[in-house]
Motif scaffolding. Structure first.
Motif, PDB file in Angstrom:
ATOM      1  N   LEU A  40      -7.018  10.331   1.950  1.00 54.84           N
ATOM      2  CA  LEU A  40      -7.550   8.963   2.087  1.00 54.84           C
ATOM      3  C   LEU A  40      -6.850   8.092   1.040  1.00 54.84           C
ATOM      4  O   LEU A  40      -6.658   6.900   1.242  1.00 54.84           O
ATOM      5  CB  LEU A  40      -9.065   8.953   1.882  1.00 54.84           C
ATOM      6  N   ASP A  41      -6.467   8.713  -0.087  1.00 51.25           N
ATOM      7  CA  ASP A  41      -5.556   8.101  -1.066  1.00 51.25           C
ATOM      8  C   ASP A  41      -4.143   8.352  -0.551  1.00 51.25           C
ATOM      9  O   ASP A  41      -3.628   9.446  -0.696  1.00 51.25           O
ATOM     10  CB  ASP A  41      -5.768   8.725  -2.453  1.00 51.25           C
ATOM     11  N   ASN A  42      -3.485   7.468   0.093  1.00 51.42           N
ATOM     12  CA  ASN A  42      -3.847   6.084   0.184  1.00 51.42           C
ATOM     13  C   ASN A  42      -3.796   5.616   1.639  1.00 51.42           C
ATOM     14  O   ASN A  42      -3.619   4.446   1.933  1.00 51.42           O
ATOM     15  CB  ASN A  42      -2.892   5.259  -0.685  1.00 51.42           C
ATOM     16  N   ARG A  43      -3.968   6.562   2.562  1.00 54.93           N
ATOM     17  CA  ARG A  43      -3.850   6.188   3.973  1.00 54.93           C
ATOM     18  C   ARG A  43      -4.966   5.241   4.379  1.00 54.93           C
ATOM     19  O   ARG A  43      -4.815   4.470   5.327  1.00 54.93           O
ATOM     20  CB  ARG A  43      -3.832   7.431   4.850  1.00 54.93           C
ATOM     21  N   ILE A  90      -2.953  -2.734  -2.485  1.00 62.30           N
ATOM     22  CA  ILE A  90      -4.179  -2.103  -1.969  1.00 62.30           C
ATOM     23  C   ILE A  90      -4.092  -0.602  -2.216  1.00 62.30           C
ATOM     24  O   ILE A  90      -3.131   0.048  -1.818  1.00 62.30           O
ATOM     25  CB  ILE A  90      -4.381  -2.372  -0.458  1.00 62.30           C
ATOM     26  N   ASP A  91      -5.115  -0.081  -2.882  1.00 59.45           N
ATOM     27  CA  ASP A  91      -5.144   1.361  -3.188  1.00 59.45           C
ATOM     28  C   ASP A  91      -6.603   1.786  -3.323  1.00 59.45           C
ATOM     29  O   ASP A  91      -7.514   0.962  -3.194  1.00 59.45           O
ATOM     30  CB  ASP A  91      -4.355   1.627  -4.485  1.00 59.45           C
ATOM     31  N   VAL A  92      -6.809   3.050  -3.580  1.00 59.45           N
ATOM     32  CA  VAL A  92      -8.173   3.544  -3.800  1.00 59.45           C
ATOM     33  C   VAL A  92      -8.448   3.524  -5.307  1.00 59.45           C
ATOM     34  O   VAL A  92      -7.527   3.430  -6.108  1.00 59.45           O
ATOM     35  CB  VAL A  92      -8.368   4.964  -3.231  1.00 59.45           C
ATOM     36  N   THR A  93      -9.727   3.602  -5.670  1.00 57.72           N
ATOM     37  CA  THR A  93     -10.050   3.641  -7.096  1.00 57.72           C
ATOM     38  C   THR A  93     -11.185   4.612  -7.365  1.00 57.72           C
ATOM     39  O   THR A  93     -11.901   5.017  -6.445  1.00 57.72           O
ATOM     40  CB  THR A  93     -10.398   2.241  -7.628  1.00 57.72           C
ATOM     41  N   GLN A 105       6.560   7.089  -3.150  1.00 61.00           N
ATOM     42  CA  GLN A 105       6.577   7.692  -4.492  1.00 61.00           C
ATOM     43  C   GLN A 105       5.641   7.060  -5.519  1.00 61.00           C
ATOM     44  O   GLN A 105       5.933   7.070  -6.712  1.00 61.00           O
ATOM     45  CB  GLN A 105       8.012   7.712  -5.031  1.00 61.00           C
ATOM     46  N   GLU A 106       4.507   6.540  -5.045  1.00 58.61           N
ATOM     47  CA  GLU A 106       3.515   6.009  -5.990  1.00 58.61           C
ATOM     48  C   GLU A 106       2.935   7.129  -6.830  1.00 58.61           C
ATOM     49  O   GLU A 106       2.730   6.995  -8.031  1.00 58.61           O
ATOM     50  CB  GLU A 106       2.403   5.274  -5.227  1.00 58.61           C
ATOM     51  N   GLU A 107       2.658   8.257  -6.176  1.00 52.18           N
ATOM     52  CA  GLU A 107       1.940   9.353  -6.844  1.00 52.18           C
ATOM     53  C   GLU A 107       2.762  10.019  -7.953  1.00 52.18           C
ATOM     54  O   GLU A 107       2.217  10.765  -8.746  1.00 52.18           O
ATOM     55  CB  GLU A 107       1.487  10.407  -5.823  1.00 52.18           C
ATOM     56  N   VAL A 108       4.049   9.784  -7.990  1.00 56.68           N
ATOM     57  CA  VAL A 108       4.871  10.379  -9.050  1.00 56.68           C
ATOM     58  C   VAL A 108       5.300   9.327 -10.084  1.00 56.68           C
ATOM     59  O   VAL A 108       6.190   9.578 -10.900  1.00 56.68           O
ATOM     60  CB  VAL A 108       6.099  11.126  -8.471  1.00 56.68           C
ATOM     61  N   ALA A 160       0.881  -1.176   0.000  1.00 57.37           N
ATOM     62  CA  ALA A 160       0.000   0.000   0.000  1.00 57.37           C
ATOM     63  C   ALA A 160       0.916   1.222   0.000  1.00 57.37           C
ATOM     64  O   ALA A 160       1.838   1.303   0.821  1.00 57.37           O
ATOM     65  CB  ALA A 160      -0.891   0.008   1.242  1.00 57.37           C
ATOM     66  N   HIS A 161       0.679   2.159  -0.907  1.00 57.75           N
ATOM     67  CA  HIS A 161       1.572   3.322  -0.918  1.00 57.75           C
ATOM     68  C   HIS A 161       1.200   4.276   0.218  1.00 57.75           C
ATOM     69  O   HIS A 161       0.032   4.451   0.556  1.00 57.75           O
ATOM     70  CB  HIS A 161       1.609   4.017  -2.284  1.00 57.75           C
ATOM     71  N   MET A 162       2.226   4.852   0.817  1.00 56.20           N
ATOM     72  CA  MET A 162       1.997   5.750   1.963  1.00 56.20           C
ATOM     73  C   MET A 162       2.237   7.214   1.598  1.00 56.20           C
ATOM     74  O   MET A 162       1.946   8.102   2.390  1.00 56.20           O
ATOM     75  CB  MET A 162       2.865   5.337   3.155  1.00 56.20           C
TER      76      MET A 162
END
Ligand code: CO
Ligand code: ZN
Length: 324
Positions: A159-162, A211-214, A188-191, A58-60
């Motif tokens: 909440l993305d992605n906590r 696990i992530d949001v969609t 660094q998922e978001e980049v 899960a990315h933090m």
């Protein structure tokens, strides 16, 4: 929800994940035999076992802004860290890691065609010199917001992605399995999904679950997809970064059925997640993904359904326990 609030409020734009990493490390300590960070900053919590090697990811990190230039007048210019367009950040408070607070603003004449270059951050400094006492070029900030429970729903920044970090911590807490499990909180998922791949390369899991949001498909005029808040945890088939492993996907579906866990299938045409980086590592990794449907993604008011979060915890726990 106290833990979720704490996770959402912790500082952690991509590349600056130290604070959120420390918060998660504290929470995970009782459920891991060893915890360490790799050179990408990924937080790796290893629960040793003799069975299959499972990597949960899960990315933090979170989206944010980075200072690019400080005007003589003391205003800061900034660049986006991940997708945080001007209309999401303007008129919001931002917070830097050292506690400096600013407001994001723009000149009214640019309103019709608002571009990132026209946005500035006001930290209350009267000059460049004064601003430089608080921030430097390269410093990161994140948007501040409230954390609110709205009926069955929860709304907050990040909440993305906590929300997935929360689900993974809960699953780790409840997991009864002799599998060799790595709970990985990636960076660094978001980049561009940069942390997860190197973590998977090193761990060499037999199976990975991301696990992530969609994106939701249930606001009045949004692009159509079949995902609804409250419709259950979402088992990913495809997004722009991955087509999930059939074997894992089918296993997730049968586990959801057996355990009475509400679920829905996820097919989205945009967006990517860590599964995209993990499944092509080395000789390839059998990878599945479970998502939490979310409204207003990347805004300061991201909204999710609490029952979807609970169903996600149940499904990822069931997967760890039923895999042999
Ligand atoms: Co995101
Ligand atoms: Zn995400």
């Amino acid at each position: 929800m106290e833990l979720l609030k704490k996770l959402c409020e912790a500082f952690g734009p991509s590349g600056c994940e130290e604070e959120i990493s420390a918060v998660i490390k504290e929470e995970m300590r009782p459920f891991a035999d060893e915890i360490y960070s790799d050179s990408m900053g990924n937080l790796i919590c290893h629960k040793k076992g003799s069975g299959k090697k499972i990597m949960y990811a899960a990315h933090m990190d979170e989206i944010g802004l980075m200072v690019t230039f400080i005007e003589e007048t003391g205003y800061l210019r900034c660049a986006q860290i991940g997708y945080l367009p001007p209309h999401y950040s303007i008129n919001r408070f931002v917070k830097f890691e050292n506690g400096t607070v600013g407001v994001v603003a723009y000149e009214k004449e640019h309103e019709a065609n608002l571009r990132q270059e026209k946005v500035f951050i006001d930290i209350g400094a009267k000059s460049k010199e004064e601003a430089e006492k608080k921030v430097s070029v390269g410093d990161c900030c994140c948007v501040m917001s409230h954390f609110a429970i709205m009926g069955d729903k929860v709304a907050s920044k990040t909440l993305d992605n906590r929300v997935s970090c929360y689900a993974l911590i809960r699953a780790a807490k409840e997991m009864k399995s002799d599998n060799d499990i790595y709970y990985v909180f990636t960076t660094q998922e978001e980049v561009g999904l940069r942390g997860a791949g190197p973590a998977a390369f090193k761990i060499e899991p037999d199976i990975a679950i991301c696990i992530d949001v969609t994106m939701n498909g249930d606001t009045p005029e949004c692009g159509k997809n079949s995902l609804k808040l409250g419709g259950g945890t979402a088992i990913k088939v495809m997004d722009h970064s991955v087509i999930t492993g059939l074997e894992v996907r089918n296993k997730l579906i049968s586990l959801a059925k057996e355990n009475d866990i509400s679920y829905q299938m996820e097919v989205i045409t945009g967006g990517g997640t860590d599964a995209g980086a993990i499944h092509t590592v080395k000789g390839g990794v059998l990878t599945g993904a479970v998502s939490i449907p979310m409204r207003y993604i990347h805004s300061a008011t991201e909204t999710a359904d609490i029952s979807d979060i609970e169903n996600t915890v149940k499904l990822i726990k069931a997967f760890g326990e039923a895999t042999h």
